[in-house]
Design an enzyme around this catalytic site. Structure first.
Site, mmCIF file in Angstrom:
data_model
loop_
_atom_site.group_PDB
_atom_site.id
_atom_site.type_symbol
_atom_site.label_atom_id
_atom_site.label_comp_id
_atom_site.label_asym_id
_atom_site.label_seq_id
_atom_site.Cartn_x
_atom_site.Cartn_y
_atom_site.Cartn_z
ATOM 1 N N GLY A 101 6.790 -6.493 -3.273
ATOM 2 C CA GLY A 101 5.330 -6.122 -3.445
ATOM 3 C C GLY A 101 5.575 -7.104 -4.739
ATOM 4 O O GLY A 101 4.319 -7.358 -5.522
ATOM 5 N N ARG B 47 13.259 2.260 1.597
ATOM 6 C CA ARG B 47 14.174 3.239 0.687
ATOM 7 C C ARG B 47 13.440 4.669 2.301
ATOM 8 O O ARG B 47 14.439 5.209 2.204
ATOM 9 C CB ARG B 47 12.838 3.617 -0.106
ATOM 10 C CG ARG B 47 13.187 2.629 -1.031
ATOM 11 C CD ARG B 47 12.759 2.998 -2.760
ATOM 12 N NE ARG B 47 12.154 2.079 -2.929
ATOM 13 C CZ ARG B 47 13.591 1.494 -4.339
ATOM 14 N NH1 ARG B 47 14.450 1.505 -4.196
ATOM 15 N NH2 ARG B 47 13.560 0.243 -4.733
ATOM 16 N N ARG C 94 11.600 -9.624 -13.174
ATOM 17 C CA ARG C 94 11.006 -9.857 -14.783
ATOM 18 C C ARG C 94 12.273 -11.166 -15.531
ATOM 19 O O ARG C 94 11.691 -12.283 -15.945
ATOM 20 C CB ARG C 94 11.292 -8.832 -15.598
ATOM 21 C CG ARG C 94 9.688 -8.007 -15.031
ATOM 22 C CD ARG C 94 9.804 -6.785 -15.249
ATOM 23 N NE ARG C 94 8.666 -6.010 -15.605
ATOM 24 C CZ ARG C 94 8.274 -5.137 -13.599
ATOM 25 N NH1 ARG C 94 9.046 -5.973 -12.622
ATOM 26 N NH2 ARG C 94 7.499 -4.962 -13.943
ATOM 27 N N GLN D 240 2.799 -2.445 -12.514
ATOM 28 C CA GLN D 240 2.715 -4.235 -11.483
ATOM 29 C C GLN D 240 1.248 -4.295 -12.052
ATOM 30 O O GLN D 240 1.550 -5.941 -12.052
ATOM 31 C CB GLN D 240 3.240 -4.468 -9.628
ATOM 32 C CG GLN D 240 4.114 -3.917 -9.517
ATOM 33 C CD GLN D 240 4.397 -3.170 -7.507
ATOM 34 O OE1 GLN D 240 3.450 -3.814 -7.014
ATOM 35 N NE2 GLN D 240 5.354 -3.442 -6.887
ATOM 36 N N ASP E 169 9.296 5.584 -6.487
ATOM 37 C CA ASP E 169 9.892 5.327 -5.251
ATOM 38 C C ASP E 169 11.359 5.266 -4.869
ATOM 39 O O ASP E 169 11.839 5.933 -4.253
ATOM 40 C CB ASP E 169 10.978 3.510 -6.060
ATOM 41 C CG ASP E 169 9.636 2.415 -6.703
ATOM 42 O OD1 ASP E 169 9.230 2.750 -5.820
ATOM 43 O OD2 ASP E 169 10.196 1.296 -6.862
ATOM 44 N N SER F 256 0.013 1.695 -12.746
ATOM 45 C CA SER F 256 0.444 0.599 -12.044
ATOM 46 C C SER F 256 1.523 -0.498 -12.886
ATOM 47 O O SER F 256 0.629 -1.167 -13.530
ATOM 48 C CB SER F 256 0.349 -0.127 -10.849
ATOM 49 O OG SER F 256 0.695 -1.553 -10.409
ATOM 50 N N ARG G 1 -0.297 -4.945 2.337
ATOM 51 C CA ARG G 1 -0.204 -3.975 0.968
ATOM 52 C C ARG G 1 -1.678 -4.335 0.596
ATOM 53 O O ARG G 1 -2.253 -5.692 -0.046
ATOM 54 C CB ARG G 1 0.885 -3.971 0.850
ATOM 55 C CG ARG G 1 1.735 -3.267 1.177
ATOM 56 C CD ARG G 1 3.047 -3.350 0.823
ATOM 57 N NE ARG G 1 3.433 -2.504 -0.467
ATOM 58 C CZ ARG G 1 4.514 -2.414 -1.482
ATOM 59 N NH1 ARG G 1 5.238 -3.505 -1.654
ATOM 60 N NH2 ARG G 1 4.000 -2.021 -2.598
ATOM 61 N N ARG H 299 4.963 6.049 2.726
ATOM 62 C CA ARG H 299 5.542 6.628 2.445
ATOM 63 C C ARG H 299 5.490 8.015 2.910
ATOM 64 O O ARG H 299 6.205 8.660 3.181
ATOM 65 C CB ARG H 299 6.476 6.776 1.507
ATOM 66 C CG ARG H 299 7.444 5.451 0.788
ATOM 67 C CD ARG H 299 7.592 5.181 -0.210
ATOM 68 N NE ARG H 299 9.006 3.720 0.230
ATOM 69 C CZ ARG H 299 8.962 2.768 -0.954
ATOM 70 N NH1 ARG H 299 8.980 3.146 -2.107
ATOM 71 N NH2 ARG H 299 9.822 1.765 -0.789
ATOM 72 N N SER I 1 13.538 -4.219 -10.539
ATOM 73 C CA SER I 1 12.430 -4.403 -11.655
ATOM 74 C C SER I 1 13.227 -5.224 -12.680
ATOM 75 O O SER I 1 12.240 -6.979 -12.962
ATOM 76 C CB SER I 1 11.769 -3.418 -12.124
ATOM 77 O OG SER I 1 11.183 -2.420 -11.507
HETATM 78 C C1 S3P Z 1 7.600 -1.496 -9.797
HETATM 79 C C2 S3P Z 1 7.077 -0.702 -10.148
HETATM 80 C C3 S3P Z 1 6.271 0.246 -9.142
HETATM 81 C C4 S3P Z 1 7.350 0.167 -8.355
HETATM 82 C C5 S3P Z 1 8.168 -1.333 -7.582
HETATM 83 C C6 S3P Z 1 8.650 -1.363 -8.641
HETATM 84 C C7 S3P Z 1 7.789 -2.829 -10.758
HETATM 85 O O1 S3P Z 1 4.937 0.177 -8.678
HETATM 86 O O2 S3P Z 1 6.968 1.192 -6.877
HETATM 87 O O3 S3P Z 1 8.996 -1.290 -6.463
HETATM 88 O O4 S3P Z 1 9.535 -3.560 -10.988
HETATM 89 O O5 S3P Z 1 6.984 -2.746 -11.623
HETATM 90 P P1 S3P Z 1 3.592 0.435 -9.048
HETATM 91 O O6 S3P Z 1 3.740 0.194 -10.360
HETATM 92 O O7 S3P Z 1 2.531 -0.376 -8.763
HETATM 93 O O8 S3P Z 1 3.782 1.465 -9.091
#
Ligand code: S3P
Length: 449
Positions: free
Chosen positions: A101, A402, A33, A176, A326, A174, A129, A357, A29
């Protein structure tokens, strides 16, 4: 499912205890970023300990296509010369995010308020997705998009020409989506506010603040309101990426279930929004001690000393899910080797990860002789006890790193070896997985036909 011709079955079996020390790779993550925020800053961002896995390398390539200069100075040491907020150039080529994603959704946010058209695509897993969860909120800024039915990739995103500040409450828990919205807000005049009813990982907010963005947090009756003032200049900082707790999780659970094990995992990020697995395992009776706690670049890190433990089943509080989202695949393996029942609920989000999953875990555990009940939003696992998992199965991994790593961990303690049908996707998040695990004494190898 269409596995590629390079697919690589792997097998794990019982051997002696796991011993020694290891440093898992950089946090995924934070790595995404650092590249994206560095690309939006003015000047040179230095990144130490970047995760050099294909997910993150896809983001690095995407930032280059959008005009940033991204180079590797030495292994793990990267430099980004950013284009400044609003400075992204239109990419002549589609941005291909492979299996990622996170990279895809965060980059959608980064370009959504700049008047360029960007085509996003990915591998077969990513193309299944949901992207509407991020495209729909981004359209509130004035961005438009065209994609396949249901908002699936490939998607063309047309950044807003005259974006307007918004106040938006997240509809899915989320990080993300939250991050995409915060990144989009950077190029919007005035103050945009994103309200998060359910707390999720906060690396974007923390890093933006470190780069000099004006971020204000406020508690409201609907959750935390995070406000960003746009059209600012981001000033580069040196980012030190801590080790990824989601990758550490595999060695951690392996040491808990393999008799006689004692290992130390170093430099693990201890961000409280990422520590749900450790909390849950401790409730199950795990012997995990955090030592050498310190601060690295705004994130707490520490070393984890883990000893083989007799585990018992627990009920995992559903509200903990965002802090360990995760980690459910590998927690399910710990649950399979525990005595008693483990109940996990509130996990509908797991159906839209790299694979479904809940389905993949339930099917894999059943194939290994473990009793599991799969519900719409969770799993109930009847622990088989420390010596009760039969194994001996070939697990379908559904292009999910995973799932592959979790079942290889299970194979280290099951009565018969476990094979995963494809280990290639492990490289998307943890290229050194096999080396790290074998370095601790695990028997994990390419499957012999
Ligand atoms: C992540 C947020 C999570 C996680 C992904 C990494 C991130 O997803 O499952 O592996 O770096 O912001 P969600 O925020 O969609 O749950």
């Amino acid at each position: 499912m269409g596995l590629s011709s390079s697919f690589r079955p792997m097998t794990a079996g019982r051997r002696g205890p796991l011993k020694g020390r290891a440093v898992p790779p950089g946090d995924k993550s934070v790595s995404h970023r650092a590249l994206i925020i560095g690309a939006a800053a003015v000047g040179e961002t230095q990144i130490e300990g970047l995760l050099e896995a294909s997910d993150v390398l896809s983001t690095a390539a995407a930032m280059r296509r959008l005009g940033a200069t991204v180079t590797q100075a030495a292994p793990g040491s990267w430099r980004v010369w950013g284009v400044g907020v609003g400075g992204f150039a239109q990419s002549p080529e589609p941005l291909d995010f492979g299996n990622s994603g996170t990279g895809c959704r965060l980059a959608m946010g980064a370009v959504a308020t700049t008047p360029i058209a960007t085509i996003f695509t990915g591998d077969a897993s990513l193309r299944r997705r949901p992207m509407k969860r991020v495209l729909e909120p981004l359209s509130r800024f004035g961005a438009t998009w065209q994609g396949r039915e249901g908002g699936l990739l490939p998607v063309t995103l047309n950044g807003a020409r005259t974006p307007l500040p918004i106040r938006y409450t997240l509809e899915v828990p989320s990080a993300q989506v939250k991050s995409a919205m915060l990144l989009a807000a950077l190029n919007v005049p005035g103050r945009s506010t994103i309200i998060e009813p359910v707390a999720t990982r906060d690396h974007t907010e923390r890093m933006l603040a470190a780069f000099g963005a004006q971020i204000v947090w406020e508690e409201t009756k609907n959750g935390t309101a995070i406000s960003v003032t746009g059209e600012i200049e981001l000033s580069p900082v040196r980012v030190t990426v801590p080790a990824d707790p989601s990758s550490a999780a595999f060695a951690l659970v392996a040491a808990l279930i393999v008799p006689g094990s004692e290992i130390v995992l170093e430099k693990i990020m201890l961000n409280p929004r990422r520590n749900g697995l450790i909390k849950t395992l401790k409730e199950m009776g795990a012997d995990i001690a955090v030592t050498n706690k310190r601060d690295t670049g705004g994130e707490a890190v520490g070393d984890l000393r883990v000893r083989h433990s007799a585990l018992v089943g627990v009920e995992v509080p559903p509200e903990r899910a965002p802090f360990m989202i995760d980690e459910y695949p590998v927690l399910s393996i710990a649950a399979a080797f525990a005595e008693g029942k483990t109940v996990m609920r509130g996990l509908e989000e797991l159906r839209v990860k790299e694979s479904d999953r809940l389905l993949a875990i339930a099917a894999g555990l059943k194939d290994c002789g473990v009793k599991v009940i799969e519900s719409r939003d969770g799993l109930t696992i009847e622990g088989a006890g420390p010596d009760g998992v039969a194994g001996g199965a070939t697990i379908v991994t559904h292009m999910d790193h995973r799932i592959a790593m979790s079942f290889l961990v299970a194979g280290l303690a099951s009565k018969n070896p476990i094979t995963v049908d494809d280990g290639t996707l492990i490289d998307t998040s943890f290229p050194g997985f096999q080396a790290l695990m074998t370095g601790l004494g695990a028997d994990i190898a390419q499957a012999t036909p």
